[in-house]
Design a protein around this motif. Structure first.
Motif, PDB file in Angstrom:
ATOM      1  N   LEU A  47       6.662 145.641  -3.546  1.00 44.09           N
ATOM      2  CA  LEU A  47       7.562 146.395  -2.682  1.00 44.09           C
ATOM      3  C   LEU A  47       8.221 147.491  -3.513  1.00 44.09           C
ATOM      4  O   LEU A  47       9.158 147.241  -4.279  1.00 44.09           O
ATOM      5  CB  LEU A  47       8.621 145.458  -2.082  1.00 44.09           C
ATOM      6  CG  LEU A  47       9.386 145.988  -0.857  1.00 44.09           C
ATOM      7  CD1 LEU A  47       8.430 146.227   0.293  1.00 44.09           C
ATOM      8  CD2 LEU A  47      10.460 144.979  -0.445  1.00 44.09           C
ATOM      9  N   ALA A  48       7.710 148.716  -3.400  1.00 42.31           N
ATOM     10  CA  ALA A  48       8.215 149.853  -4.174  1.00 42.31           C
ATOM     11  C   ALA A  48       7.679 151.130  -3.517  1.00 42.31           C
ATOM     12  O   ALA A  48       7.539 151.174  -2.290  1.00 42.31           O
ATOM     13  CB  ALA A  48       7.780 149.742  -5.630  1.00 42.31           C
ATOM     14  N   THR A  49       7.400 152.147  -4.329  1.00 41.00           N
ATOM     15  CA  THR A  49       6.698 153.346  -3.857  1.00 41.00           C
ATOM     16  C   THR A  49       5.539 153.607  -4.813  1.00 41.00           C
ATOM     17  O   THR A  49       5.544 153.130  -5.959  1.00 41.00           O
ATOM     18  CB  THR A  49       7.625 154.572  -3.831  1.00 41.00           C
ATOM     19  OG1 THR A  49       8.031 154.893  -5.173  1.00 41.00           O
ATOM     20  CG2 THR A  49       8.859 154.326  -2.970  1.00 41.00           C
ATOM     21  N   GLU A  50       4.545 154.365  -4.357  1.00 40.32           N
ATOM     22  CA  GLU A  50       3.427 154.692  -5.238  1.00 40.32           C
ATOM     23  C   GLU A  50       3.910 155.466  -6.458  1.00 40.32           C
ATOM     24  O   GLU A  50       3.391 155.295  -7.566  1.00 40.32           O
ATOM     25  CB  GLU A  50       2.383 155.512  -4.471  1.00 40.32           C
ATOM     26  CG  GLU A  50       1.556 154.696  -3.497  1.00 40.32           C
ATOM     27  CD  GLU A  50       0.300 155.446  -3.046  1.00 40.32           C
ATOM     28  OE1 GLU A  50      -0.010 156.494  -3.664  1.00 40.32           O
ATOM     29  OE2 GLU A  50      -0.351 154.981  -2.102  1.00 40.32           O
ATOM     30  N   GLY A  51       4.934 156.316  -6.247  1.00 45.43           N
ATOM     31  CA  GLY A  51       5.490 157.062  -7.375  1.00 45.43           C
ATOM     32  C   GLY A  51       6.085 156.147  -8.430  1.00 45.43           C
ATOM     33  O   GLY A  51       5.944 156.386  -9.633  1.00 45.43           O
ATOM     34  N   ASP A  52       6.776 155.077  -8.000  1.00 45.34           N
ATOM     35  CA  ASP A  52       7.347 154.127  -8.949  1.00 45.34           C
ATOM     36  C   ASP A  52       6.262 153.441  -9.773  1.00 45.34           C
ATOM     37  O   ASP A  52       6.341 153.379 -11.011  1.00 45.34           O
ATOM     38  CB  ASP A  52       8.166 153.067  -8.197  1.00 45.34           C
ATOM     39  CG  ASP A  52       9.418 153.643  -7.556  1.00 45.34           C
ATOM     40  OD1 ASP A  52       9.899 154.685  -8.051  1.00 45.34           O
ATOM     41  OD2 ASP A  52       9.894 153.072  -6.559  1.00 45.34           O
ATOM     42  N   ILE A  53       5.257 152.905  -9.082  1.00 50.69           N
ATOM     43  CA  ILE A  53       4.197 152.180  -9.790  1.00 50.69           C
ATOM     44  C   ILE A  53       3.420 153.130 -10.697  1.00 50.69           C
ATOM     45  O   ILE A  53       3.061 152.785 -11.838  1.00 50.69           O
ATOM     46  CB  ILE A  53       3.254 151.498  -8.771  1.00 50.69           C
ATOM     47  CG1 ILE A  53       4.060 150.556  -7.862  1.00 50.69           C
ATOM     48  CG2 ILE A  53       2.170 150.726  -9.487  1.00 50.69           C
ATOM     49  CD1 ILE A  53       4.863 149.514  -8.602  1.00 50.69           C
ATOM     50  N   HIS A  54       3.176 154.350 -10.215  1.00 51.41           N
ATOM     51  CA  HIS A  54       2.482 155.344 -11.043  1.00 51.41           C
ATOM     52  C   HIS A  54       3.299 155.651 -12.294  1.00 51.41           C
ATOM     53  O   HIS A  54       2.749 155.737 -13.410  1.00 51.41           O
ATOM     54  CB  HIS A  54       2.243 156.618 -10.223  1.00 51.41           C
ATOM     55  CG  HIS A  54       1.479 157.674 -10.967  1.00 51.41           C
ATOM     56  ND1 HIS A  54       2.084 158.537 -11.849  1.00 51.41           N
ATOM     57  CD2 HIS A  54       0.156 157.992 -10.957  1.00 51.41           C
ATOM     58  CE1 HIS A  54       1.178 159.344 -12.360  1.00 51.41           C
ATOM     59  NE2 HIS A  54      -0.014 159.038 -11.824  1.00 51.41           N
ATOM     60  N   GLN A  55       4.603 155.835 -12.130  1.00 53.38           N
ATOM     61  CA  GLN A  55       5.455 156.153 -13.270  1.00 53.38           C
ATOM     62  C   GLN A  55       5.446 155.016 -14.285  1.00 53.38           C
ATOM     63  O   GLN A  55       5.368 155.246 -15.504  1.00 53.38           O
ATOM     64  CB  GLN A  55       6.889 156.403 -12.768  1.00 53.38           C
ATOM     65  CG  GLN A  55       7.819 156.990 -13.807  1.00 53.38           C
ATOM     66  CD  GLN A  55       7.458 158.431 -14.132  1.00 53.38           C
ATOM     67  OE1 GLN A  55       7.087 159.202 -13.266  1.00 53.38           O
ATOM     68  NE2 GLN A  55       7.544 158.790 -15.402  1.00 53.38           N
ATOM     69  N   ILE A  56       5.521 153.779 -13.806  1.00 49.46           N
ATOM     70  CA  ILE A  56       5.538 152.623 -14.707  1.00 49.46           C
ATOM     71  C   ILE A  56       4.219 152.524 -15.473  1.00 49.46           C
ATOM     72  O   ILE A  56       4.195 152.418 -16.717  1.00 49.46           O
ATOM     73  CB  ILE A  56       5.801 151.336 -13.904  1.00 49.46           C
ATOM     74  CG1 ILE A  56       7.220 151.354 -13.323  1.00 49.46           C
ATOM     75  CG2 ILE A  56       5.601 150.097 -14.774  1.00 49.46           C
ATOM     76  CD1 ILE A  56       7.487 150.259 -12.313  1.00 49.46           C
ATOM     77  N   LEU A  57       3.109 152.567 -14.764  1.00 49.21           N
ATOM     78  CA  LEU A  57       1.803 152.430 -15.419  1.00 49.21           C
ATOM     79  C   LEU A  57       1.515 153.606 -16.351  1.00 49.21           C
ATOM     80  O   LEU A  57       1.044 153.414 -17.485  1.00 49.21           O
ATOM     81  CB  LEU A  57       0.713 152.313 -14.358  1.00 49.21           C
ATOM     82  CG  LEU A  57       0.697 151.018 -13.531  1.00 49.21           C
ATOM     83  CD1 LEU A  57      -0.289 151.132 -12.377  1.00 49.21           C
ATOM     84  CD2 LEU A  57       0.348 149.828 -14.413  1.00 49.21           C
ATOM     85  N   TYR A  58       1.814 154.807 -15.878  1.00 50.13           N
ATOM     86  CA  TYR A  58       1.498 155.989 -16.683  1.00 50.13           C
ATOM     87  C   TYR A  58       2.290 155.981 -17.989  1.00 50.13           C
ATOM     88  O   TYR A  58       1.731 156.237 -19.065  1.00 50.13           O
ATOM     89  CB  TYR A  58       1.793 157.260 -15.885  1.00 50.13           C
ATOM     90  CG  TYR A  58       1.340 158.514 -16.583  1.00 50.13           C
ATOM     91  CD1 TYR A  58       0.046 158.989 -16.415  1.00 50.13           C
ATOM     92  CD2 TYR A  58       2.188 159.221 -17.424  1.00 50.13           C
ATOM     93  CE1 TYR A  58      -0.395 160.138 -17.070  1.00 50.13           C
ATOM     94  CE2 TYR A  58       1.770 160.363 -18.086  1.00 50.13           C
ATOM     95  CZ  TYR A  58       0.481 160.812 -17.906  1.00 50.13           C
ATOM     96  OH  TYR A  58       0.061 161.945 -18.562  1.00 50.13           O
ATOM     97  N   ASN A  59       3.584 155.714 -17.934  1.00 52.36           N
ATOM     98  CA  ASN A  59       4.407 155.733 -19.153  1.00 52.36           C
ATOM     99  C   ASN A  59       3.987 154.654 -20.129  1.00 52.36           C
ATOM    100  O   ASN A  59       3.898 154.892 -21.340  1.00 52.36           O
ATOM    101  CB  ASN A  59       5.884 155.574 -18.793  1.00 52.36           C
ATOM    102  CG  ASN A  59       6.533 156.881 -18.410  1.00 52.36           C
ATOM    103  OD1 ASN A  59       6.648 157.806 -19.200  1.00 52.36           O
ATOM    104  ND2 ASN A  59       6.955 156.975 -17.152  1.00 52.36           N
ATOM    105  N   LEU A  60       3.751 153.438 -19.619  1.00 54.34           N
ATOM    106  CA  LEU A  60       3.365 152.341 -20.520  1.00 54.34           C
ATOM    107  C   LEU A  60       1.993 152.611 -21.147  1.00 54.34           C
ATOM    108  O   LEU A  60       1.804 152.418 -22.358  1.00 54.34           O
ATOM    109  CB  LEU A  60       3.346 151.018 -19.752  1.00 54.34           C
ATOM    110  CG  LEU A  60       4.707 150.474 -19.295  1.00 54.34           C
ATOM    111  CD1 LEU A  60       4.528 149.176 -18.518  1.00 54.34           C
ATOM    112  CD2 LEU A  60       5.636 150.235 -20.484  1.00 54.34           C
ATOM    113  N   MET A  61       1.022 153.051 -20.352  1.00 57.47           N
ATOM    114  CA  MET A  61      -0.335 153.264 -20.870  1.00 57.47           C
ATOM    115  C   MET A  61      -0.381 154.500 -21.772  1.00 57.47           C
ATOM    116  O   MET A  61      -1.056 154.499 -22.815  1.00 57.47           O
ATOM    117  CB  MET A  61      -1.313 153.397 -19.710  1.00 57.47           C
ATOM    118  CG  MET A  61      -1.462 152.099 -18.911  1.00 57.47           C
ATOM    119  SD  MET A  61      -2.385 152.286 -17.372  1.00 57.47           S
ATOM    120  CE  MET A  61      -4.019 152.693 -18.010  1.00 57.47           C
ATOM    121  N   GLU A  62       0.319 155.575 -21.393  1.00 55.04           N
ATOM    122  CA  GLU A  62       0.343 156.767 -22.239  1.00 55.04           C
ATOM    123  C   GLU A  62       1.012 156.463 -23.574  1.00 55.04           C
ATOM    124  O   GLU A  62       0.557 156.905 -24.636  1.00 55.04           O
ATOM    125  CB  GLU A  62       1.080 157.906 -21.531  1.00 55.04           C
ATOM    126  CG  GLU A  62       1.061 159.201 -22.339  1.00 55.04           C
ATOM    127  CD  GLU A  62       2.041 160.237 -21.817  1.00 55.04           C
ATOM    128  OE1 GLU A  62       1.735 161.427 -21.930  1.00 55.04           O
ATOM    129  OE2 GLU A  62       3.113 159.833 -21.311  1.00 55.04           O
TER     130      GLU A  62
END
Length: 466
Positions: free
Chosen positions: A350-365
């Motif tokens: 339960l979030a937004t696609e922007g939230d999940i994208h931000q979390i995954l992108y920052n951690l993986m980058e």
């Protein structure tokens, strides 16, 4: 305000005690008077009845037979006894001086007794109790006269006056004590409030390290404790704000200084060749891009701090992970890093696609940046019980144990020199931490057994609704 509050408190104490003293000085006196009145009514009425009984055998009342009937009467304790006929003429008067025999007595009590009723009156004139009683003398159901008795009791009046004087003396002592105690208590109470008020003023003026020193365990002390707790949080927030402003200014100053230096180099170098100019312009573009990333991250943190976040919806994690992997794959391939991802198709949060994208992108980058060539970055999304677990694992340089508690702080870097060289802003992990917490999740970081770092994010699993 302090004087007004102290006056109100003192006046409240004094008003309450004044009311108590008024009751103390009136109620006992009134009750004492009533007690004496009842006693007088009983004794004087009894005396009248005794005299009336002595005359009840006479068929008619005359001066001679009344005096003869009362001649042997024992002392009744009354000050004056009179006997009248039905016309109110005095046939007998026990008073020696100013004897009223032969005169007419038009007293209210005598008039009532002639009407066939017993009469009684008692009053207090401040010196003595004055009591009067009258009863009809009846012979064969006919009223033939009236017995009237009068008593003047100065002894009981003296006792009542002494009681009144004692009550006044006690009240005066109590009033002085209460006045002193009320002033002392109001001073103590307002002094503690003054300390608290002064502490509030000091904090309002910017002295965030000031604390209210209020002793005790009552409500005022609890207010002071809550104020100190609030001041602690305010001081922490203020220190964080100042540190944030300082760090943000420093981070933005670095690319700006680089841009200015490169621009000055182009302007001040004569006959600069086009290749060098393109290099300088490319460097200016890199610094501008870095400045843009810092600005975007700051704006994103500002939105998070203000609570202005989009409403949460059901988001499937796997498509977002695949999109982030495609975006980072060129960078990972260029650095020779194995970027691998695997996700459960049913994982949804339960979030937004922007939230999940931000979390995954920052951690993986972050993991790609701090992993040496030939390393790997693996991301897994699994559903465990009722939770979605996102794991980002790398075999990079790792994070020292002493830095673990601080990595989610804003602008915090483990290796500051290397972070700036690779273009980090020091805000990525802070954004991840804030986003995860605001969406009801939790994030942890642990060292990998064979070197590297493991980030784990947990969200509640959202089932498909039909």
């Amino acid at each position: 305000m302090k004087i007004r509050l102290r006056f109100k408190i003192g006046l409240s104490y004094i008003s309450i005690i004044a009311a108590v003293l008024v009751i103390l000085n009136t109620y006992p006196l009134i009750e004492s008077q009533n007690l004496v009145f009842r006693s007088k009514e009983s004794t004087l009425s009894s005396s009248v009845k005794v005299i009336e009984s002595s005359l009840s055998g006479l068929s008619a009342l005359t001066e001679a037979n009344v005096e003869k009937a009362l001649l042997g009467l024992e002392e009744t304790g009354v000050s004056r006894v009179m006997v009248t006929d039905t016309a109110g003429r005095v046939l007998y008067d026990s008073r020696q001086q100013e004897n009223a025999r032969g005169q007419y007595a038009f007293y209210t009590e005598i008039a009532r007794a002639l009407g066939g009723n017993d009469a009684f009156y008692c009053g207090y004139d401040g010196e003595a109790f004055l009591s009067r009683a009258a009863a009809p003398v009846v012979y064969r159901s006919q009223i033939i006269g009236v017995v009237y008795a009068y008593q003047y009791d100065a002894q009981q009046g003296t006792l009542l006056r002494e009681l009144q004087k004692n009550l006044i003396s006690i009240s005066a002592v109590v009033a002085v004590l209460v006045l002193g105690v009320s002033l002392l208590l109001s001073r103590m109470f307002t002094r503690r409030i003054s300390h608290l008020l002064q502490a509030i003023r000091n904090v309002r003026e910017g002295a965030y390290n000031h604390r209210a020193q209020v002793k005790g365990s009552d409500e005022i002390s609890q207010i002071a404790e809550e104020f100190n707790s609030l001041t602690d949080r305010l001081q922490t927030t203020e220190e964080a704000r100042r540190r944030f402003v300082s760090d943000a200014s420093h981070e933005m100053k670095t690319p700006l200084a680089g841009i200015k230096l490169l621009a000055d180099s182009i302007l001040q170098t004569e006959n600069i060749d086009p290749e060098t100019t393109r290099e300088f312009v490319a460097d200016i573009g890199d610094e501008a891009s870095r400045l843009e990333r810092i600005t975007e991250d700051l704006l994103r943190l500002t939105r998070l701090d203000s609570g202005a976040i989009e409403p949460a919806v059901r988001v499937e994690v796997k498509p977002v992970l695949e999109r982030v992997t495609r975006m980072l794959q060129p960078v990972a391939r260029q650095r020779g890093i194995d970027l691998h991802c695997q996700a459960d198709d049913t994982a949804a949060v339960l979030a937004t696609e922007g939230d999940i994208h931000q979390i995954l992108y920052n951690l993986m980058e972050n993991a790609v940046k701090y992993t040496a060539p030939g390393g790997f970055v693996h991301t897994y999304v699994a559903v465990e019980s009722d939770q979605v677990v996102i794991t980002v694992e790398d075999n990079g340089i790792g994070i020292p144990p002493e830095d673990m508690p601080h990595i989610f702080e804003r602008f915090y870097r483990v290796d500051k020199t290397r972070s700036r060289q690779i273009g980090g802003t020091g805000l990525g992990l802070s954004i991840v931490g804030d986003t995860v917490h605001r969406r009801g999740g939790e994030i942890t970081v642990t060292p990998r057994e064979n070197g590297g770092t493991v980030f784990t994010v947990r969200f509640a699993q959202v089932e498909v609704t039909t």
